[in-house]
Design a protein around this motif. Structure first.
Motif, PDB file in Angstrom:
ATOM      1  N   LEU A   1      34.276  13.933  79.480  1.00  0.00           N
ATOM      2  CA  LEU A   1      35.354  13.877  80.450  1.00  0.00           C
ATOM      3  C   LEU A   1      35.581  15.283  81.004  1.00  0.00           C
ATOM      4  O   LEU A   1      35.143  16.263  80.401  1.00  0.00           O
ATOM      5  CB  LEU A   1      36.631  13.357  79.789  1.00  0.00           C
ATOM      6  CG  LEU A   1      36.538  11.958  79.175  1.00  0.00           C
ATOM      7  CD1 LEU A   1      37.798  11.644  78.389  1.00  0.00           C
ATOM      8  CD2 LEU A   1      36.323  10.929  80.260  1.00  0.00           C
ATOM      9  N   PRO A   2      36.272  15.407  82.122  1.00  0.00           N
ATOM     10  CA  PRO A   2      36.519  16.747  82.667  1.00  0.00           C
ATOM     11  C   PRO A   2      37.280  17.662  81.709  1.00  0.00           C
ATOM     12  O   PRO A   2      37.121  18.872  81.744  1.00  0.00           O
ATOM     13  CB  PRO A   2      37.361  16.479  83.918  1.00  0.00           C
ATOM     14  CG  PRO A   2      36.965  15.113  84.342  1.00  0.00           C
ATOM     15  CD  PRO A   2      36.710  14.362  83.052  1.00  0.00           C
TER      16      PRO A   2
ATOM     17  N   VAL B   1      38.802  24.651  93.110  1.00  0.00           N
ATOM     18  CA  VAL B   1      38.252  25.326  91.926  1.00  0.00           C
ATOM     19  C   VAL B   1      38.361  24.434  90.691  1.00  0.00           C
ATOM     20  O   VAL B   1      37.394  24.301  89.926  1.00  0.00           O
ATOM     21  CB  VAL B   1      38.966  26.687  91.701  1.00  0.00           C
ATOM     22  CG1 VAL B   1      38.630  27.267  90.340  1.00  0.00           C
ATOM     23  CG2 VAL B   1      38.598  27.657  92.800  1.00  0.00           C
ATOM     24  N   VAL B   2      39.510  23.798  90.480  1.00  0.00           N
ATOM     25  CA  VAL B   2      39.683  22.918  89.319  1.00  0.00           C
ATOM     26  C   VAL B   2      38.760  21.703  89.428  1.00  0.00           C
ATOM     27  O   VAL B   2      38.174  21.277  88.433  1.00  0.00           O
ATOM     28  CB  VAL B   2      41.164  22.490  89.172  1.00  0.00           C
ATOM     29  CG1 VAL B   2      41.312  21.381  88.146  1.00  0.00           C
ATOM     30  CG2 VAL B   2      42.006  23.692  88.783  1.00  0.00           C
ATOM     31  N   THR B   3      38.584  21.160  90.617  1.00  0.00           N
ATOM     32  CA  THR B   3      37.688  20.017  90.805  1.00  0.00           C
ATOM     33  C   THR B   3      36.248  20.406  90.487  1.00  0.00           C
ATOM     34  O   THR B   3      35.545  19.680  89.779  1.00  0.00           O
ATOM     35  CB  THR B   3      37.790  19.486  92.249  1.00  0.00           C
ATOM     36  OG1 THR B   3      39.124  19.072  92.489  1.00  0.00           O
ATOM     37  CG2 THR B   3      36.834  18.325  92.470  1.00  0.00           C
ATOM     38  N   ILE B   4      35.793  21.542  90.986  1.00  0.00           N
ATOM     39  CA  ILE B   4      34.424  21.996  90.707  1.00  0.00           C
ATOM     40  C   ILE B   4      34.236  22.241  89.215  1.00  0.00           C
ATOM     41  O   ILE B   4      33.232  21.831  88.628  1.00  0.00           O
ATOM     42  CB  ILE B   4      34.096  23.259  91.531  1.00  0.00           C
ATOM     43  CG1 ILE B   4      33.972  22.888  93.008  1.00  0.00           C
ATOM     44  CG2 ILE B   4      32.816  23.923  91.032  1.00  0.00           C
ATOM     45  CD1 ILE B   4      33.878  24.080  93.942  1.00  0.00           C
ATOM     46  N   ALA B   5      35.193  22.883  88.570  1.00  0.00           N
ATOM     47  CA  ALA B   5      35.098  23.140  87.126  1.00  0.00           C
ATOM     48  C   ALA B   5      35.060  21.830  86.349  1.00  0.00           C
ATOM     49  O   ALA B   5      34.310  21.696  85.381  1.00  0.00           O
ATOM     50  CB  ALA B   5      36.266  24.001  86.662  1.00  0.00           C
ATOM     51  N   SER B   6      35.846  20.851  86.761  1.00  0.00           N
ATOM     52  CA  SER B   6      35.869  19.562  86.075  1.00  0.00           C
ATOM     53  C   SER B   6      34.534  18.847  86.209  1.00  0.00           C
ATOM     54  O   SER B   6      34.017  18.278  85.244  1.00  0.00           O
ATOM     55  CB  SER B   6      36.992  18.685  86.638  1.00  0.00           C
ATOM     56  OG  SER B   6      38.237  19.275  86.391  1.00  0.00           O
ATOM     57  N   VAL B   7      33.956  18.863  87.393  1.00  0.00           N
ATOM     58  CA  VAL B   7      32.653  18.231  87.606  1.00  0.00           C
ATOM     59  C   VAL B   7      31.590  18.947  86.785  1.00  0.00           C
ATOM     60  O   VAL B   7      30.733  18.309  86.167  1.00  0.00           O
ATOM     61  CB  VAL B   7      32.292  18.218  89.111  1.00  0.00           C
ATOM     62  CG1 VAL B   7      30.847  17.819  89.322  1.00  0.00           C
ATOM     63  CG2 VAL B   7      33.225  17.283  89.862  1.00  0.00           C
ATOM     64  N   MET B   8      31.655  20.264  86.732  1.00  0.00           N
ATOM     65  CA  MET B   8      30.682  21.018  85.940  1.00  0.00           C
ATOM     66  C   MET B   8      30.792  20.670  84.455  1.00  0.00           C
ATOM     67  O   MET B   8      29.786  20.606  83.755  1.00  0.00           O
ATOM     68  CB  MET B   8      30.880  22.519  86.159  1.00  0.00           C
ATOM     69  CG  MET B   8      30.454  22.970  87.535  1.00  0.00           C
ATOM     70  SD  MET B   8      30.862  24.682  87.923  1.00  0.00           S
ATOM     71  CE  MET B   8      30.237  25.586  86.531  1.00  0.00           C
ATOM     72  N   ASN B   9      32.001  20.432  83.949  1.00  0.00           N
ATOM     73  CA  ASN B   9      32.186  20.054  82.549  1.00  0.00           C
ATOM     74  C   ASN B   9      31.492  18.745  82.225  1.00  0.00           C
ATOM     75  O   ASN B   9      31.085  18.518  81.090  1.00  0.00           O
ATOM     76  CB  ASN B   9      33.673  19.924  82.217  1.00  0.00           C
ATOM     77  CG  ASN B   9      34.338  21.254  82.022  1.00  0.00           C
ATOM     78  OD1 ASN B   9      33.690  22.282  81.871  1.00  0.00           O
ATOM     79  ND2 ASN B   9      35.653  21.255  82.043  1.00  0.00           N
ATOM     80  N   VAL B  10      31.372  17.870  83.199  1.00  0.00           N
ATOM     81  CA  VAL B  10      30.787  16.553  82.968  1.00  0.00           C
ATOM     82  C   VAL B  10      29.291  16.543  83.245  1.00  0.00           C
ATOM     83  O   VAL B  10      28.543  15.846  82.572  1.00  0.00           O
ATOM     84  CB  VAL B  10      31.506  15.490  83.833  1.00  0.00           C
ATOM     85  CG1 VAL B  10      30.833  14.134  83.707  1.00  0.00           C
ATOM     86  CG2 VAL B  10      32.967  15.390  83.444  1.00  0.00           C
ATOM     87  N   VAL B  11      28.829  17.316  84.216  1.00  0.00           N
ATOM     88  CA  VAL B  11      27.456  17.200  84.704  1.00  0.00           C
ATOM     89  C   VAL B  11      26.482  18.195  84.069  1.00  0.00           C
ATOM     90  O   VAL B  11      25.341  17.843  83.790  1.00  0.00           O
ATOM     91  CB  VAL B  11      27.437  17.350  86.244  1.00  0.00           C
ATOM     92  CG1 VAL B  11      26.021  17.342  86.782  1.00  0.00           C
ATOM     93  CG2 VAL B  11      28.257  16.258  86.887  1.00  0.00           C
ATOM     94  N   LEU B  12      26.902  19.409  83.830  1.00  0.00           N
ATOM     95  CA  LEU B  12      25.976  20.447  83.365  1.00  0.00           C
ATOM     96  C   LEU B  12      25.483  20.203  81.939  1.00  0.00           C
ATOM     97  O   LEU B  12      26.073  19.426  81.180  1.00  0.00           O
ATOM     98  CB  LEU B  12      26.638  21.817  83.453  1.00  0.00           C
ATOM     99  CG  LEU B  12      26.928  22.324  84.859  1.00  0.00           C
ATOM    100  CD1 LEU B  12      27.549  23.707  84.804  1.00  0.00           C
ATOM    101  CD2 LEU B  12      25.669  22.381  85.701  1.00  0.00           C
TER     102      LEU B  12
END
Length: 95
Positions: free
Chosen positions: A60-61, A19-30
């Protein structure tokens, strides 16, 4: 601790990491159009008319740093989420 409890704990830890990894990637990509608008408002000190233009951005994430300039001065604004990778963004000027 018996084997079944260990497996449950491992599963929960794994799920939290995912969950934290997905949220971090979303912070950078979306799309971060709203975050940029919030940062520009902070850079312009809330004034409705402002000549500050975005010149640089680092995503950054954990936070986003956006630089604005009007040719005379540069303002760096950092926007962070309220709970590291989750929650609403808040922006402030940083040196």
């Amino acid at each position: 601790m018996n084997e079944q409890k260990k497996n449950v704990v491992r599963g929960i830890v794994f799920l939290l990491c995912v969950v934290v990894t997905i949220a971090s990637v979303m912070n950078v990509v979306l799309d971060n159009t709203e975050v940029i608008a919030m940062a520009q408002e902070v850079a312009c000190e809330g004034k409705p008319k402002c000549d500050m233009a975005k010149t640089e951005m680092m995503r950054l994430p954990v936070w986003q740093t956006i630089s604005f300039t009007n040719g005379k001065r540069t303002v760096n604004v950092r926007c962070t989420r309220s709970a590291i990778a989750f929650g609403d963004y808040a922006c402030k000027v940083v040196p």
